[in-house]
Structures are given as structure tokens and as C-alpha cells.
Design an enzyme around this catalytic site. Sequence first.
Site, PDB file in Angstrom:
ATOM      1  N   GLN A 125     -71.601  68.145 -34.155  1.00  0.00           N
ATOM      2  CA  GLN A 125     -70.781  68.768 -33.122  1.00  0.00           C
ATOM      3  C   GLN A 125     -69.328  68.423 -33.381  1.00  0.00           C
ATOM      4  O   GLN A 125     -69.015  67.251 -33.612  1.00  0.00           O
ATOM      5  CB  GLN A 125     -71.255  68.237 -31.780  1.00  0.00           C
ATOM      6  CG  GLN A 125     -70.393  68.633 -30.606  1.00  0.00           C
ATOM      7  CD  GLN A 125     -70.985  68.125 -29.310  1.00  0.00           C
ATOM      8  OE1 GLN A 125     -71.869  68.707 -28.724  1.00  0.00           O
ATOM      9  NE2 GLN A 125     -70.508  66.981 -28.873  1.00  0.00           N
ATOM     10  N   SER A 128     -64.156  67.104 -30.526  1.00  0.00           N
ATOM     11  CA  SER A 128     -63.023  66.182 -30.367  1.00  0.00           C
ATOM     12  C   SER A 128     -62.040  66.257 -31.526  1.00  0.00           C
ATOM     13  O   SER A 128     -62.414  66.515 -32.666  1.00  0.00           O
ATOM     14  CB  SER A 128     -63.535  64.745 -30.268  1.00  0.00           C
ATOM     15  OG  SER A 128     -64.474  64.633 -29.238  1.00  0.00           O
ATOM     16  N   GLU A 243     -79.705  70.617 -17.875  1.00  0.00           N
ATOM     17  CA  GLU A 243     -80.831  70.790 -18.781  1.00  0.00           C
ATOM     18  C   GLU A 243     -80.533  70.171 -20.126  1.00  0.00           C
ATOM     19  O   GLU A 243     -81.405  69.598 -20.752  1.00  0.00           O
ATOM     20  CB  GLU A 243     -81.198  72.270 -18.878  1.00  0.00           C
ATOM     21  CG  GLU A 243     -81.811  72.702 -17.565  1.00  0.00           C
ATOM     22  CD  GLU A 243     -82.350  74.109 -17.562  1.00  0.00           C
ATOM     23  OE1 GLU A 243     -82.945  74.500 -18.567  1.00  0.00           O
ATOM     24  OE2 GLU A 243     -82.154  74.777 -16.551  1.00  0.00           O
ATOM     25  N   ASN A 371     -67.245  58.343 -18.407  1.00  0.00           N
ATOM     26  CA  ASN A 371     -67.705  58.169 -17.031  1.00  0.00           C
ATOM     27  C   ASN A 371     -66.571  58.310 -16.021  1.00  0.00           C
ATOM     28  O   ASN A 371     -66.806  58.709 -14.876  1.00  0.00           O
ATOM     29  CB  ASN A 371     -68.433  56.830 -16.886  1.00  0.00           C
ATOM     30  CG  ASN A 371     -69.806  56.878 -17.538  1.00  0.00           C
ATOM     31  OD1 ASN A 371     -70.133  57.843 -18.243  1.00  0.00           O
ATOM     32  ND2 ASN A 371     -70.617  55.869 -17.299  1.00  0.00           N
ATOM     33  N   GLU A 372     -65.352  58.027 -16.459  1.00  0.00           N
ATOM     34  CA  GLU A 372     -64.220  58.242 -15.538  1.00  0.00           C
ATOM     35  C   GLU A 372     -64.054  59.743 -15.288  1.00  0.00           C
ATOM     36  O   GLU A 372     -63.834  60.180 -14.154  1.00  0.00           O
ATOM     37  CB  GLU A 372     -62.919  57.661 -16.123  1.00  0.00           C
ATOM     38  CG  GLU A 372     -62.864  56.138 -16.123  1.00  0.00           C
ATOM     39  CD  GLU A 372     -63.785  55.516 -17.158  1.00  0.00           C
ATOM     40  OE1 GLU A 372     -64.051  56.161 -18.201  1.00  0.00           O
ATOM     41  OE2 GLU A 372     -64.256  54.394 -16.923  1.00  0.00           O
TER      42      GLU A 372
HETATM   43  C1  LIG Z   1     -70.809  57.322 -30.257  1.00  0.00           C
HETATM   44  C2  LIG Z   1     -69.930  58.503 -30.064  1.00  0.00           C
HETATM   45  C3  LIG Z   1     -70.322  59.725 -30.553  1.00  0.00           C
HETATM   46  C4  LIG Z   1     -69.505  60.839 -30.409  1.00  0.00           C
HETATM   47  N1  LIG Z   1     -69.912  62.017 -30.956  1.00  0.00           N
HETATM   48  C5  LIG Z   1     -69.099  63.097 -30.874  1.00  0.00           C
HETATM   49  C6  LIG Z   1     -69.457  64.317 -31.514  1.00  0.00           C
HETATM   50  O1  LIG Z   1     -70.532  64.424 -32.107  1.00  0.00           O
HETATM   51  N2  LIG Z   1     -68.608  65.363 -31.444  1.00  0.00           N
HETATM   52  C7  LIG Z   1     -67.428  65.283 -30.767  1.00  0.00           C
HETATM   53  O2  LIG Z   1     -66.720  66.264 -30.714  1.00  0.00           O
HETATM   54  N3  LIG Z   1     -67.039  64.135 -30.153  1.00  0.00           N
HETATM   55  C8  LIG Z   1     -67.843  63.039 -30.206  1.00  0.00           C
HETATM   56  N4  LIG Z   1     -67.460  61.856 -29.608  1.00  0.00           N
HETATM   57  C9  LIG Z   1     -66.158  61.767 -28.969  1.00  0.00           C
HETATM   58  C10 LIG Z   1     -66.200  61.741 -27.454  1.00  0.00           C
HETATM   59  O3  LIG Z   1     -66.512  62.984 -26.940  1.00  0.00           O
HETATM   60  C11 LIG Z   1     -64.839  61.226 -26.988  1.00  0.00           C
HETATM   61  O4  LIG Z   1     -64.732  59.906 -27.405  1.00  0.00           O
HETATM   62  C12 LIG Z   1     -64.657  61.309 -25.505  1.00  0.00           C
HETATM   63  O5  LIG Z   1     -64.554  62.643 -25.078  1.00  0.00           O
HETATM   64  C13 LIG Z   1     -63.427  60.524 -25.033  1.00  0.00           C
HETATM   65  O6  LIG Z   1     -62.292  60.879 -25.744  1.00  0.00           O
HETATM   66  P1  LIG Z   1     -61.400  59.741 -26.438  1.00  0.00           P
HETATM   67  O7  LIG Z   1     -62.280  58.901 -27.248  1.00  0.00           O
HETATM   68  O8  LIG Z   1     -60.270  60.409 -27.087  1.00  0.00           O
HETATM   69  O9  LIG Z   1     -60.877  58.839 -25.267  1.00  0.00           O
HETATM   70  P2  LIG Z   1     -59.615  59.104 -24.306  1.00  0.00           P
HETATM   71  O10 LIG Z   1     -59.673  60.484 -23.783  1.00  0.00           O
HETATM   72  O11 LIG Z   1     -58.384  58.667 -24.990  1.00  0.00           O
HETATM   73  O12 LIG Z   1     -59.953  58.117 -23.121  1.00  0.00           O
HETATM   74  C14 LIG Z   1     -59.718  56.696 -23.188  1.00  0.00           C
HETATM   75  C15 LIG Z   1     -59.945  56.119 -21.786  1.00  0.00           C
HETATM   76  O13 LIG Z   1     -59.079  56.763 -20.854  1.00  0.00           O
HETATM   77  C16 LIG Z   1     -59.819  57.336 -19.818  1.00  0.00           C
HETATM   78  N5  LIG Z   1     -59.258  58.608 -19.370  1.00  0.00           N
HETATM   79  C17 LIG Z   1     -58.840  59.653 -20.115  1.00  0.00           C
HETATM   80  N6  LIG Z   1     -58.495  60.680 -19.343  1.00  0.00           N
HETATM   81  C18 LIG Z   1     -58.718  60.305 -18.067  1.00  0.00           C
HETATM   82  C19 LIG Z   1     -58.554  60.930 -16.803  1.00  0.00           C
HETATM   83  N7  LIG Z   1     -58.124  62.191 -16.664  1.00  0.00           N
HETATM   84  N8  LIG Z   1     -58.900  60.225 -15.716  1.00  0.00           N
HETATM   85  C20 LIG Z   1     -59.351  58.965 -15.829  1.00  0.00           C
HETATM   86  N9  LIG Z   1     -59.520  58.320 -16.975  1.00  0.00           N
HETATM   87  C21 LIG Z   1     -59.199  58.980 -18.096  1.00  0.00           C
HETATM   88  C22 LIG Z   1     -61.183  57.565 -20.405  1.00  0.00           C
HETATM   89  O14 LIG Z   1     -62.186  57.655 -19.403  1.00  0.00           O
HETATM   90  C23 LIG Z   1     -61.349  56.363 -21.295  1.00  0.00           C
HETATM   91  O15 LIG Z   1     -61.795  55.274 -20.543  1.00  0.00           O
HETATM   92  C24 LIG Z   1     -68.267  60.727 -29.738  1.00  0.00           C
HETATM   93  C25 LIG Z   1     -67.883  59.492 -29.207  1.00  0.00           C
HETATM   94  C26 LIG Z   1     -68.690  58.397 -29.380  1.00  0.00           C
HETATM   95  C27 LIG Z   1     -68.238  57.080 -28.827  1.00  0.00           C
END
Ligand SMILES: Cc1cc2nc3c(=O)[nH]c(=O)nc-3n(C[C@H](O)[C@H](O)[C@H](O)COP(=O)(O)OP(=O)(O)OC[C@H]3O[C@@H](n4cnc5c(N)ncnc54)[C@H](O)[C@@H]3O)c2cc1C
Lengths: 387, 348
Positions: A125, A128, A243, A371-372
Site C-alpha cells: 500500500q 504515505s 469491514e 489513535n489521535e
Molecule cells: C508499521 C507501520 C506500517 C505502515 N504501513 C504503511 C503502508 O503500508 N502504507 C502506507 O501508506 N503507510 C504506512 N504506514 C504509515 C502510517 O500510515 C503513518 O505512519 C501514519 O498515517 C502517521 O503518519 P506519520 O508517521 O507521518 O506521523 P505524523 O502524522 O507526523 O504524526 C506524528 C504524531 O502527531 C500526531 N498528530 C498528527 N496530526 C495530528 C492531529 N491532527 N491531531 C492530533 N495529533 C496529530 C499523530 O497522532 C502522531 O502521534 C505504516 C506505519 C507503520 C508504523
Amino acid sequence: MDLAFTEQQQAFREEVRSWLAGNVPPEPLQSFDTEEGFIQHRAWEATLNKGRWGMVTWPQVLGGRGCDLIEWLIFEEEYYKIRAPLRVNQNGIFLLGPTLMEYGTEEQKARILPKMANGEEVWAQAWSEPNAGSDMAAIRTTATLEGDKYIINGQKTWSTRAVWADWCFGMFRTDPESERHRGLTFILVPLNSPGITVRPIPQLDGLPGFAEIFFDNVEVGVENRLGDEGAGWSVAMATAGFERGLMLRSPARFQETARRLVELYSANRMSADCDPAVKDAVLGAYLDAESYCLATYQTACRLNKGGKIGAESSTNKIFWSELDQNMHATAMSILGARAELLPHAPDAHGVGAWLDGWLFSQSGPIYAGTNEVQRNIIAERMLGMPR
Amino acid sequence: MDFTFSEDQLLFQESVRDFLINEVTAERIRASWETDSGREDALWNQLAELGLTGMTVPEVYGGLGMTVLDFVLLAQECGYVGLPEPLVHTVMVAVPLLNDIGGELGEQWLPKVASGEAKVIVGLEQNLLVEDAHVADLLLIQQGHKLYAATPDQVSLRYNESVDPSRKLFTVELLTGATVVASGEQAATLIASTFNRGALGCAAQVLGLAQRMIDLSVQYTSERRQFGKPIGSFQAVKHHMANVAVRLEYAKAPTHRAAYAVAMGQEVAAHAVSHAKLVACEAANLAAKNSVQVHGAMGYTWEVDLHIFMKKAWALANTWGDAGFHKRRIGERIFSTDAVLGAGATFV
Ligand SMILES: Cc1cc2nc3c(=O)[nH]c(=O)nc-3n(C[C@H](O)[C@H](O)[C@H](O)COP(=O)(O)OP(=O)(O)OC[C@H]3O[C@@H](n4cnc5c(N)ncnc54)[C@H](O)[C@@H]3O)c2cc1C
């Protein structure tokens, strides 16, 4: 209300159980985040598919069994009970598959689904990007239509299984003038296309469970667009969260962890009870896993009867991911000084797979929408609090 | 496998909810605090007219002949409005006990309960005090291994005030004239099943109380403004409420399952009830804590309605078995060497 399985459901359970007993590899496979393990898991998908157990909820014509959600839950219970291998193609079969069935053309379904089902093509997928995490609408990787081809440029990241996968599906900005949710298109990309570079990213366990994907003038035929141009966001969001959530994280997985936790506690009771919080945590974990199972059955039964899924389904992700983290944290405290040891360390007797699970449980509250972000959704859409 | 309520059950819930929300307002509850008994005959009669007091009374005695499973959603609604009348007690605790005792006692009292003429109240030793003993026309009181039936003239009551002004609690001393209605093995079985139904009633009510506290908090935080915005738009406030919503969502199915297990007389009933009571009360306690917080100083006042529901939730968490009691029961089951746990074991 009738909380007994029908004879048919019991017979289905027996059938699943006996097939799995005859086919699940006796020794656990290597991690699918190693090359060899990936190959083993791919082969397991083929075995499952041959027995028509690969995706029981898929229609018969696609090699499934047209099972309803209750049968799916039963299948999963037996699957986790016997500790069958994890599903290397989960992003394909659980996420893309249902979306394709809803939005794909007949040609796409015929071309893609059978190879997905037998593990011949494993999917990653690619949502990101470095600057589009929680804020997915900030996607910047572009796809420009030239004739009957899209030319893709940019970068995706954190793409699970992408290191050895064959295809990825993602959202790309097809309208350079567009902002946010508009102008995004859902495109399927072969990972062996010229111009693609996949750079593995080692996870907490040191294995390359996800990867960066760089796109440098990558050409993809328009036949690989899913849904209309510019409709990427709604295609991605439409197949209901619940689902999918149910497919991806059915209760059986957590109930088995809870069962093993109770066993671990009982086997180490003398030392575990030195910290009175441990017993309480074990008990709480067991109850939460049961609650998750009961709530899932209740929702599944409602959906089976034609009910609709509501905003309350957004509570699901928080519940299971925190439960998973709590269970593993408790196991770590029971294991005490042995908790940090890798399973093959000479003095690590009895640590089992807890450390691996503990590491992985750290990611549950992050992936699939942090979760946020889930809490924001619950507050705004389920409770109706002001934006 | 069908873990859904029937159309009829859901419709009944809806109409009872409408009735209760219209009739049992916060003002009416506050007014009841100013009366001697804290109970209103007029309201009780209305409940009887709707068939509610006789829900679990057999049809031959003028009731609806239903089970606690039919009532569990209504018990949630009673919680939602903070109903002071002992309806949950009547339907889930007293009537099924009278049914089980049967005989002349049942024949004599069940029709009166169904018609709203009489209230029957049960006192078990597991509970420190007896709820609503002052309005009972018949008391069924446990003393050791015996169950006694007593009329008001055969008991002496001592009133204990509760933090929740709606709760009327008493010690009941049996005077001469009270008669033994069950003893030994039979009494033990009756007491155990009665206790489980009482705990189930608590679980269902606190689900409603928790929902009410969420609703009050959402409403308040949408209206109250600070820094130029509704405080409910602040993420810290949202997340307080989202956390409650998550815990509450996953406390419902265990409670419905417990009601099913009790109604069907399943072996797992005691365990299922303890599960329900623990998770429902935990959700309600969290609802109380976070709701006070998002109300600011308003939440610490007598004037704001939140405390009506919060105090009841606090009280119910520690009655009909506190957390320690129910955790012990769960523990005895899951930590026993022959426990069957894990995937596929939930419904066996
Ligand atoms: C094991 C693993 C597998 C993954 N696999 C995939 C994959 O297959 N394909 C893919 O596309 N992505 C994948 N991801 C990425 C995942 O979807 C993102 O890590 C996730 O959406 C969070 O984005 P970020 O890591 O940039 O964190 P950020 O968006 O930078 O967030 C960092 C922190 O800030 C908080 N934060 C950000 N915005 C807000 C808000 N509006 N309100 C409150 N808090 C906020 C977040 O909750 C978090 O605690 C994977 C991630 C992991 C850890």
C-alpha cells in the site's frame, strides 16, 4: 437473540479446523520480512488458495466461498488457534481486493484478483509520503496523463511489504492545480516498472518490514487506474472502515494473545505476583479481548441482517491497538529480566514470541490512522463535537 | 448465531425511552429530593400502566411474561434518565425471585406488582444496605442461609443517606412475624441467581448513565466558549470524551451477552455478569471523571445536572459486588487449570 452457532456454522468450523490441521506447516515459517520467509509465505498463500481457504468471504467465482461475516469470524478463530502463518498479502486480499470488487472494471478484476488470491502477486500500500502522514490529503507525488499512460514522479514511504512485493496501490495527484482531497487518483503500479527504486527501511526489529518507493518518470497504463480520475479519495475511503478493520484485525488474534498471557502469568505466578498490578492487567486484558470479540459478533450479526455500520465503528482501532500494547507490556513485566532477550539467546528459555509482539504492538496506535486522529474522528463524527 | 435484539425489543426500548425522557426530567428528580420518601406514586403508576412493573411477571398473574433479556435495554434507559423509582430492582431482582419461590407467596404478590399496587424489595447480605426498603410492601430478606418474607410491620428500618440523594438505603432488622420462604441449598441457589440479576441491572443502568454524561458534556462543551471558540473544539477536551466513547462502546456487548446468559440460565451467567459489571462500571466511572473535567467549575456544582448521574454511577459501581468481588470471580475462572480460553471459546 440466539448466541449458539447453527449446525451449519459448526460444520463449517469443523471443515476449517480439519483442513488447517492437515495443511498448516508444522514449523513456524520465517518472518515474512526476510527474503526466504517472504517466499515461504507466498507459497502458503498458494496452498490456502488451492484449498479455497485463501479468502473465504470472496465470491465463489473468485475462488472464495461467499462466506458471511460470522463464518469469517469462525474461520479466523480456527486460523489463529492453530497459529497458522500471518497473511503476507493482507494489503491485497483485505484492502485492495474488496475495493477492486466495488470499483474495478471487469477487465481489472479478471486480470488482478486471481493472481492476488494465489499469492502470485503480492501487494503493498502506498499512501504515505514524507510530508503526508496523518495529513494524507497533503499527497504530492504526481501522476501526469500523457496519451494512455500516467507518468509518475515523487516519493512514497512506510510501504509495508514493498521490499519484496510485486505491485503497489496508491493515491497520486493527477491535477497539479488541485489541493487537498481533490485531484487525487487511485493508481495501481507494478513495482518492477523502470524508474522505480525501492529502498528498504529497517523496523524496530531490524528487518525491512516497510520501504520507501521513489518514482522517477514511471510509466503506468491508464488501465491501472481504479475509479475515475480525481476520485481517488472517495475510492480509498468508500469501502467501509469497519469491514476492513474486521478483516485485518479480527478478535481471534487478540483472544489468542490474551490466552497466552493468562498461561504465561499462571506459569510464572510466584514472581509475577510480586507486582500486584500484573494480575489485574492480565485479567483486564482477558476481559478486553472478550469484549472485543463480543462487540464484533454483535456488529457482524447486525450487518448480516442488513444493518448499517455507524460512526461508532471508529472506536475499533483504538480499542484493539491499545489492548495489544497492554497485553504485550504485561507479558514483558512477567518475563522480567528475560524480556529483553532475543528468542535465540542461550538463556532466553520460555520467552517465546513476546518480544516480537511487543515491538510490533508499538506500531498499532500509529498505522491505519493514528489513535489521535481516530479520537478526533470519534469526537467529531460519532459524538458531534464542534470542529 | 444472532446477537441482535428483535424489532419488538428495539421498538419497546424506543417508546420507553421517549416516555422516560419526557417524564423523568432532572427537575422532577430534584423535586423528589425534597419529598420524604423520594418516590412518587404517580410515576410508579404510570410505569405500571405501560406494563413495565410486570414485565417479568408471568402472564397468568397479569404481567407480560418476559425475561431480563427483554428488559436489559430498558434498564439502560432507566439509567439514562436516572430514574429514582425501583423499576430495575422490581423487574430484574424481585419479580424473578418471587417467580422462583413461587407458591402462595408468588400468587399473592405477583399480580399486585404487575398492577403497580405493591412493591417488593429484596435485601441480600452481599449488599451492605437495602435499597428502597421504605417503600416496600413486601421485603425478601436474606439472613445467613435463609430467605425471609416480611411485611413493613415485621421489620425495623434505619435510614442511611447516600451521596446520591435519589438513593434511599436502609438496614433492615427482622422483627417477629417474618416467615422463612427458602433455606439451605434452595436459598443458596436463589440468592446466587438473584445477586447476579442485581449486578446485571447495575451494569445496564450505568451504560445509560455513562451515555447521559457524554451527552451532557458534548452539549455543554459545544456551548461554552473560551479563547473565542467552543471548548469542545479543543482536542484535549475532545479526546477526554472520545476515550469515554471507546470504553462505553465495548461495554455494551458484554452486558447484552450477560443478559442473554442469565435469561437462558447458562452456566456462564455468573462469569458473564461479572464481566459486564466490571467493564460497564469502569466506563461509567471514566465518564464521570472526564465529564466533570470538561465542565470546569460548573461540574463541581450542585446546580448543574451532571452530578445527578455521576453520583448514581459512583454508587452503583460499588454495590451488587464491587470491582474486587467481580474480579475475584473472573480470576477464579480464568486462572483455574481447566479454563478454556482464547479464540473460539467465548460462546461455548
Ligand atoms: C508499521 C507501520 C506500517 C505502515 N504501513 C504503511 C503502508 O503500508 N502504507 C502506507 O501508506 N503507510 C504506512 N504506514 C504509515 C502510517 O500510515 C503513518 O505512519 C501514519 O498515517 C502517521 O503518519 P506519520 O508517521 O507521518 O506521523 P505524523 O502524522 O507526523 O504524526 C506524528 C504524531 O502527531 C500526531 N498528530 C498528527 N496530526 C495530528 C492531529 N491532527 N491531531 C492530533 N495529533 C496529530 C499523530 O497522532 C502522531 O502521534 C505504516 C506505519 C507503520 C508504523
